[in-house]
Design an enzyme around this catalytic site. Structure first.
Site, short mmCIF file in Angstrom:
data_model
loop_
_atom_site.label_atom_id
_atom_site.label_comp_id
_atom_site.label_asym_id
_atom_site.label_seq_id
_atom_site.Cartn_x
_atom_site.Cartn_y
_atom_site.Cartn_z
N SER A 154 54.18 64.73 -59.01
CA SER A 154 52.87 64.68 -58.35
C SER A 154 51.76 64.75 -59.40
CB SER A 154 52.72 65.82 -57.34
OG SER A 154 53.05 67.06 -57.93
N GLU A 165 60.87 67.86 -47.64
CA GLU A 165 59.43 67.62 -47.49
C GLU A 165 59.14 66.95 -46.15
OE1 GLU A 165 57.70 65.80 -50.95
OE2 GLU A 165 55.76 65.48 -49.96
#
Ligand code: KIV
Length: 280
Positions: free
Chosen positions: A51, A188
């Protein structure tokens, strides 16, 4: 040097915490300063996540992130967080060619950063690769549900496992990863009921991000929980601070005090007697 605040978690502790019903927290960090702050907190685990492609490098997705980027960011995090378990993320393209190639990339990431494990995205289809990496000596953390590196194939960044078949596939993925030797699994963006079912389905801890309250560990991107990153605001984030606004306020005060002469004050100046005619 940061003061020692906690005992560093080990791979064995992940399963033990789950057996004891002890919940824990896991955040991202991408640099020395933030890692050293996390290290002083009670947070048990740091992810140097890909990320960083969005949060640190300004890309629109994680796809362009390279192994060099990951090495560059993982090294200072490991230095800044000696008492915290650090996971290094494998970027897109570094483990999807062959298990042998994946082991080669993992060896580089681990040797050059000294991170404690690697994380990779993928379920049953990644099991052979996970098995090869574990056999080569590096602990592996899985990542299923919404897998941002392959979000295009999943129909975008959206909740996964909402149909019975989708949910069954994710549970099968978790079992395949556990069977291949993964010591923990990030899940997730899945419904609460699926998060709960996953935690019950495997003995390794489920590290949930947007997976509800019944998983074994809660994961958040640090800049999201601190209110620093403004581009994306996923529903599953709770902001525990609003540092973006605090930073802008501080910068504006610095700017104003520079313009009106309030900064620097006498206490910020070196007041040695210097004969100016000797300088000019
Ligand atoms: O890269 C990352 O930050 C991640 C988390 C969302 C788990 O993979």
């Amino acid at each position: 040097m940061t003061p020692k605040t906690k005992k560093k978690m080990t791979v064995a502790d992940f399963k033990r915490y789950k057996q004891e019903g002890r919940k824990f927290t896991y955040v991202t960090a991408y640099d020395y300063t933030m890692a050293s702050i996390v290290n002083e907190s009670q947070t048990e685990v740091i992810l140097v996540g890909d990320s960083l492609g969005m949060v640190m490098l300004g890309y629109a997705s994680t796809v362009p992130v390279t192994l060099e980027d990951m090495i560059h960011h993982t090294r200072p995090v490991v230095r800044g967080a000696p008492d915290t378990f650090v996971a290094g993320d494998l970027p897109f393209g570094s483990y999807n060619v062959s298990a042998e190639e994946a082991v080669r990339q993992v060896n580089r990431l681990v040797k050059e950063t000294l991170c404690d494990c690697v994380k990779l995205e993928g379920g049953a289809e990644a099991a052979e690769t996970v098995r090869a990496i574990v056999a080569s000596g590096t602990p592996v953390m899985g990542h299923i549900g919404l897998t941002p590196q392959t979000a295009a194939s999943l129909g975008g960044l959206k909740v996964q496992g909402v149909t019975p078949e989708g949910a069954r596939k994710i549970i099968a993925d978790a079992r395949a990863l556990e069977e291949a030797g993964a010591f923990s699994i990030v899940v997730e963006c899945v419904p609460v009921a699926l998060g709960q079912a996953l935690s019950a389905a495997v003995a390794v801890p489920i590290l949930g991000i947007g997976a509800g309250p019944h998983v074994d560990c809660q994961v958040l991107v640090l800049q999201d929980l601190l209110g620093m990153y403004g581009d994306l605001q996923p529903r599953f984030v709770r902001r525990y601070a609003n540092l973006r606004a605090d930073i802008i306020r501080a910068l504006n005060q610095f700017n104003e005090e520079t313009r009106n002469g309030a900064f620097p004050g006498p206490e910020h100046c070196f007041n040695h007697e210097v004969a100016l005619e000797r300088i000019y």
